[in-house]
Design a protein around this motif. Structure first.
Motif, PDB file in Angstrom:
ATOM      1  N   PHE A  20       0.839  -1.193   0.000  1.00 35.08           N
ATOM      2  CA  PHE A  20       0.000   0.000   0.000  1.00 35.08           C
ATOM      3  C   PHE A  20       0.878   1.249   0.000  1.00 35.08           C
ATOM      4  CE2 PHE A  20      -3.389   2.422   2.687  1.00 35.08           C
ATOM      5  CZ  PHE A  20      -3.868   3.067   1.562  1.00 35.08           C
ATOM      6  N   LYS A  21       1.902   1.265   0.854  1.00 41.51           N
ATOM      7  CA  LYS A  21       2.822   2.410   0.904  1.00 41.51           C
ATOM      8  C   LYS A  21       3.547   2.613  -0.425  1.00 41.51           C
ATOM      9  CE  LYS A  21       5.249   3.685   4.234  1.00 41.51           C
ATOM     10  NZ  LYS A  21       5.813   4.246   5.440  1.00 41.51           N
ATOM     11  N   ARG A  22       3.998   1.501  -1.029  1.00 40.32           N
ATOM     12  CA  ARG A  22       4.684   1.613  -2.327  1.00 40.32           C
ATOM     13  C   ARG A  22       3.764   2.188  -3.387  1.00 40.32           C
ATOM     14  NH1 ARG A  22       7.216  -3.169  -0.953  1.00 40.32           N
ATOM     15  NH2 ARG A  22       5.669  -4.424  -2.028  1.00 40.32           N
ATOM     16  N   ALA A  23       2.529   1.721  -3.412  1.00 42.59           N
ATOM     17  CA  ALA A  23       1.565   2.217  -4.398  1.00 42.59           C
ATOM     18  C   ALA A  23       1.278   3.699  -4.171  1.00 42.59           C
ATOM     19  CB  ALA A  23       0.281   1.394  -4.335  1.00 42.59           C
ATOM     20  N   MET A  27       2.030   6.789  -6.729  1.00 44.71           N
ATOM     21  CA  MET A  27       0.998   7.754  -7.096  1.00 44.71           C
ATOM     22  C   MET A  27       1.502   9.171  -6.843  1.00 44.71           C
ATOM     23  SD  MET A  27      -2.811   8.367  -5.508  1.00 44.71           S
ATOM     24  CE  MET A  27      -2.170   9.171  -4.037  1.00 44.71           C
ATOM     25  N   HIS A  28       2.141   9.350  -5.711  1.00 43.58           N
ATOM     26  CA  HIS A  28       2.616  10.672  -5.299  1.00 43.58           C
ATOM     27  C   HIS A  28       3.768  11.169  -6.174  1.00 43.58           C
ATOM     28  CE1 HIS A  28       3.331  14.003  -2.635  1.00 43.58           C
ATOM     29  NE2 HIS A  28       4.555  13.602  -2.376  1.00 43.58           N
ATOM     30  N   GLY A  64      -3.384   6.487   8.692  1.00 43.50           N
ATOM     31  CA  GLY A  64      -2.001   6.649   9.135  1.00 43.50           C
ATOM     32  C   GLY A  64      -1.012   6.373   8.016  1.00 43.50           C
ATOM     33  N   VAL A  65      -1.248   5.304   7.275  1.00 41.86           N
ATOM     34  CA  VAL A  65      -0.362   4.978   6.150  1.00 41.86           C
ATOM     35  C   VAL A  65      -0.432   6.085   5.101  1.00 41.86           C
ATOM     36  CG1 VAL A  65       0.050   3.374   4.243  1.00 41.86           C
ATOM     37  CG2 VAL A  65      -0.477   2.489   6.510  1.00 41.86           C
ATOM     38  N   ILE A  66      -1.634   6.546   4.810  1.00 44.37           N
ATOM     39  CA  ILE A  66      -1.806   7.604   3.798  1.00 44.37           C
ATOM     40  C   ILE A  66      -1.090   8.869   4.244  1.00 44.37           C
ATOM     41  CG2 ILE A  66      -3.499   9.135   2.713  1.00 44.37           C
ATOM     42  CD1 ILE A  66      -5.470   6.664   2.877  1.00 44.37           C
ATOM     43  N   GLU A  67      -1.311   9.282   5.490  1.00 44.20           N
ATOM     44  CA  GLU A  67      -0.707  10.519   5.979  1.00 44.20           C
ATOM     45  C   GLU A  67       0.814  10.455   6.005  1.00 44.20           C
ATOM     46  OE1 GLU A  67      -0.667  12.995  10.085  1.00 44.20           O
ATOM     47  OE2 GLU A  67      -2.646  12.458   9.286  1.00 44.20           O
ATOM     48  N   GLU A  68       1.360   9.339   6.468  1.00 42.85           N
ATOM     49  CA  GLU A  68       2.827   9.261   6.556  1.00 42.85           C
ATOM     50  C   GLU A  68       3.474   9.121   5.183  1.00 42.85           C
ATOM     51  OE1 GLU A  68       4.167   4.699   7.464  1.00 42.85           O
ATOM     52  OE2 GLU A  68       3.107   5.724   9.056  1.00 42.85           O
ATOM     53  N   THR A  69       2.717   8.650   4.206  1.00 45.89           N
ATOM     54  CA  THR A  69       3.302   8.414   2.890  1.00 45.89           C
ATOM     55  C   THR A  69       3.152   9.608   1.950  1.00 45.89           C
ATOM     56  OG1 THR A  69       2.802   6.071   3.145  1.00 45.89           O
ATOM     57  CG2 THR A  69       3.362   6.819   0.934  1.00 45.89           C
ATOM     58  N   ALA A  77      -7.801  11.958  -3.276  1.00 54.23           N
ATOM     59  CA  ALA A  77      -7.378  10.561  -3.414  1.00 54.23           C
ATOM     60  C   ALA A  77      -7.390   9.875  -2.050  1.00 54.23           C
ATOM     61  CB  ALA A  77      -5.979  10.487  -4.028  1.00 54.23           C
ATOM     62  N   ALA A  78      -6.957  10.577  -1.012  1.00 59.57           N
ATOM     63  CA  ALA A  78      -6.941  10.004   0.325  1.00 59.57           C
ATOM     64  C   ALA A  78      -8.358   9.650   0.773  1.00 59.57           C
ATOM     65  CB  ALA A  78      -6.300  10.973   1.311  1.00 59.57           C
ATOM     66  N   GLU A  79      -9.311  10.539   0.530  1.00 60.71           N
ATOM     67  CA  GLU A  79     -10.711  10.259   0.886  1.00 60.71           C
ATOM     68  C   GLU A  79     -11.226   9.035   0.139  1.00 60.71           C
ATOM     69  OE1 GLU A  79     -13.376  13.579   0.507  1.00 60.71           O
ATOM     70  OE2 GLU A  79     -11.910  14.937   1.402  1.00 60.71           O
TER      71      GLU A  79
END
Length: 93
Positions: A20-23, A27-28, A64-69, A77-79
């Motif tokens: 998930f973090k890699r993806a 994206m980012h 948490g994963v979304i925010e830290e990444t 996209a986060a929503e």
């Protein structure tokens, strides 16, 4: 539930988190579509569900994963990814 089963679920959740973090990073940094990340988000949230986490805990972990990444970038996209997690959490029940 046996200890080896717990360890297997924990390992699967850790791997899903990593994917998930890699993806999210892809994206980012490469400005890829959020569609590509949804699959990784779904897998992550399903693994957490299977490990016994409550829906609220899964949402907190996903956020948490979304925010830290992606650090607040890509709010829409986060929503969408949080909604994906919730949908996949309940689709397997």
């Amino acid at each position: 539930m046996e200890l080896s089963e717990d360890n297997g679920r924990a390992a699967a959740a850790a791997e899903a988190r990593s994917q998930f973090k890699r993806a999210l990073m892809e994206m980012h940094t490469a400005h890829l579509s959020v569609d590509r990340v949804e699959s990784a988000a779904a897998q992550f949230c399903e693994c957490l569900r299977d490990a016994g986490l409550a829906p609220e805990q899964v949402v907190v972990e996903a956020k948490g994963v979304i925010e830290e990444t992606i650090d607040g970038d890509h709010a829409l996209a986060a929503e969408r990814l949080v909604r994906t997690c919730i949908e996949h959490y309940y689709s397997g029940r």
